[in-house]
Design an enzyme around this catalytic site. Structure first.
Site, short mmCIF file in Angstrom:
data_model
loop_
_atom_site.label_atom_id
_atom_site.label_comp_id
_atom_site.label_asym_id
_atom_site.label_seq_id
_atom_site.Cartn_x
_atom_site.Cartn_y
_atom_site.Cartn_z
N CYS A 8 0.81 -1.23 -0.06
CA CYS A 8 -0.06 0.14 0.07
C CYS A 8 0.87 1.15 -0.21
CB CYS A 8 -0.92 0.10 1.18
SG CYS A 8 -1.97 -1.54 1.44
N CYS A 447 15.94 -4.03 8.17
CA CYS A 447 15.68 -5.26 8.04
C CYS A 447 15.99 -6.13 7.16
CB CYS A 447 14.00 -5.29 8.46
SG CYS A 447 13.49 -6.99 8.08
N CYS A 450 14.28 -11.57 5.41
CA CYS A 450 13.94 -12.46 4.31
C CYS A 450 15.42 -13.13 3.91
CB CYS A 450 13.21 -11.93 3.11
SG CYS A 450 13.79 -10.00 2.68
S1 SF4 Z 1 10.94 -7.69 2.74
FE1 SF4 Z 1 12.62 -8.60 3.86
S2 SF4 Z 1 13.66 -6.81 4.42
FE2 SF4 Z 1 11.65 -6.10 4.12
S3 SF4 Z 1 10.48 -6.08 5.83
FE3 SF4 Z 1 9.99 -8.05 4.81
S4 SF4 Z 1 11.75 -9.42 5.83
FE4 SF4 Z 1 12.28 -7.31 6.30
#
Ligand code: SF4
Length: 469
Positions: A8, A447, A450
């Protein structure tokens, strides 16, 4: 990247009698953040009014009559992609406009609430009746349940109960509020422009490309854990309201893929970040080749950096058909072509018999990349050296990006050599996590769960049903 979706786009405008028109214009720049539905809500001192629909901004608003919105000096806009809740459900379109005890307010959300199931169950046990299947509605119920005296304090009370990633814009007949979670997962910035009479119009939005479109000056990021309060005259105050001792966790994928390259995101140039990714990828995994070929459009900027670093010429030899959408209708079984072939067409005489360095931003499931490489092989390329401007995606996202569950991610199931074989490439390299993080001017507060599996916020029971496995 394979049509993974953002969660979004948001815009709020105050201090202009055409606030709704400005918000809708800004939504055009935020279309990439949500293509399923969009809406706008405007407020004057005594009433609020909404307009919304399913589909792209141009489709939803092309017949909108702005006359009833004139003179409403505050507005809120949203482009939606569903992480939780059914995409075709009209009641899930935001902003949500509600009335409680004679007070109207509207809410729009970007992100994903990781304790949504728990909160929803608690609220339902207390008698709340949910009108939508979206996790965003939870804030509405938490606000009305709060015993705080002021509306602002009710918002703070509610936000303190929510875990995960969120930017909320909340509009009332008096104020526009913007609140960003304490980790700062999703970008939220603000800007302003001066009208002829010297008064200010202020804008809060997901990315600076919306500010550019409105000729507004970028003024900064909404800090994680902060609440901005803006009135209809454009006056603004900022309060730190959420605990921010924990490390920031800005989504690094915004920089790799999701944000527009012409935006400043988290205060940094997305364009420069992606170009640097390509340069570092070239240093980390050099290869002897004739041309650098980006997968358009997501690989373009890393390819530019790779080419500049190596001196291997860049060729834009895959043409993208911008009119082919996901809803592309196959003409008939007899004439069936793969959707990839409809979207992308290589220029044969440029790539034939060439050793190519193919650059893409990331690999998620790998199916569409497999198809793309197959098409390149059919066009007679001599060698394909695949370079990926992200580390292997091994873990799902619970903070607002629609990656699949862990067991559907290619890099979760296969080794580097197995991926190389599956994709039928002569060599394959992913940028390292260290090189990725060093592309940021700040190199901290991101972050990258992933890639690493190190989740900055504990995953509780979310309405988002994906699994780690
Ligand atoms: S896509 Fe990856 S880097 Fe972005 S918030 Fe989600 S887990 Fe974290």
């Amino acid at each position: 990247m394979e049509d993974e979706k953002e969660a979004c786009g948001l815009i709020g405008v105050v201090g202009h009698k055409h606030a709704a028109e400005y918000a809708v214009s800004g939504l055009f720049a935020l279309q990439h953040r949500g293509e399923e539905a969009c809406g706008v809500t405007a407020a004057s001192s005594d009433k609020m009014k909404s307009y919304q629909g399913l589909g792209h901004v141009s489709r939803v608003f092309h017949k909108m009559n702005f006359a009833p919105f004139k003179g409403m000096h505050m507005a809120l806009g949203h482009t939606r992609y569903s992480i939780t809740g059914e995409s075709e459900n009209l009641s899930n379109i935001q902003p949500f406009l509600v009335k409680h005890k004679k007070k109207q307010f509207a809410v729009a959300h970007n992100g994903n609430i990781v304790n949504s199931l728990e909160l929803k169950q608690k609220l339902e046990n207390l008698g709340a009746i949910f009108q939508t299947t979206s996790d965003s509605e939870i804030l509405v119920h938490l606000i009305v349940k709060s015993q705080a005296k002021t509306f602002k304090q009710k918002i703070i009370d509610a936000a303190k109960k929510i875990h995960g990633s969120f930017n909320f814009l909340i509009l009332t007949t008096e104020k526009l509020y913007a609140i960003r979670d304490a980790h700062g997962f999703r970008p939220l910035c603000y800007g302003e422009f001066k009208k002829k009479d010297g008064s200010l119009t202020r804008i809060v939005c997901s990315e600076t490309c919306a500010l550019d479109l409105l000729d507004a000056k970028y003024m900064g990021q909404v800090d994680p854990g902060c609440l901005l309060s803006l009135d209809r005259n454009g006056h603004m105050t900022s309060d730190k309201v959420l605990e921010t001792k924990k490390p920031q966790a800005k989504c690094i994928f915004e920089m790799i893929y999701f944000a527009r390259p012409d935006s400043l995101v988290f205060g940094e140039s997305v364009y420069a970040f992606r170009k640097k990714l390509g340069r570092l990828l070239a240093e980390q995994a050099p290869v002897d080749a004739d041309i650098v070929l980006p997968v358009p459009d997501s690989g373009n900027y890393a390819a530019l950096g790779f080419s500049a670093a190596t001196g291997i010429p860049l060729e834009l030899a895959i043409t993208r058909n911008h009119y082919a959408r996901r809803s592309f209708i196959q003409p008939s079984q007899k004439h069936r072509r793969s959707t990839i072939k409809v979207k992308l067409n290589p220029i044969k005489n440029v790539i034939s018999k060439k050793r190519i360095v193919l650059i893409d931003d990331s690999i998620v499931r790998g199916n569409t990349l497999f198809e793309k490489i197959k098409i390149l092989r059919e066009h007679g390329v001599a060698e394909v050296h695949l370079r990926i401007a992200a580390p292997p995606v091994k873990h799902p996202c619970f903070y607002g990006i629609d990656f699949p569950s862990g067991n559907e991610l290619l890099a979760n199931k296969k080794t580097l050599k197995q991926i190389e074989k599956f994709l039928n490439v002569d060599s394959l390299a992913f940028i390292s996590v260290e090189n990725l993080m060093s592309c940021s001017e700040r190199n901290s507060g991101f972050c990258n769960a992933c890639f690493t599996g190190k989740y900055p916020v504990k995953i509780k029971h979310s309405l988002n049903k994906k699994t780690l496995a």
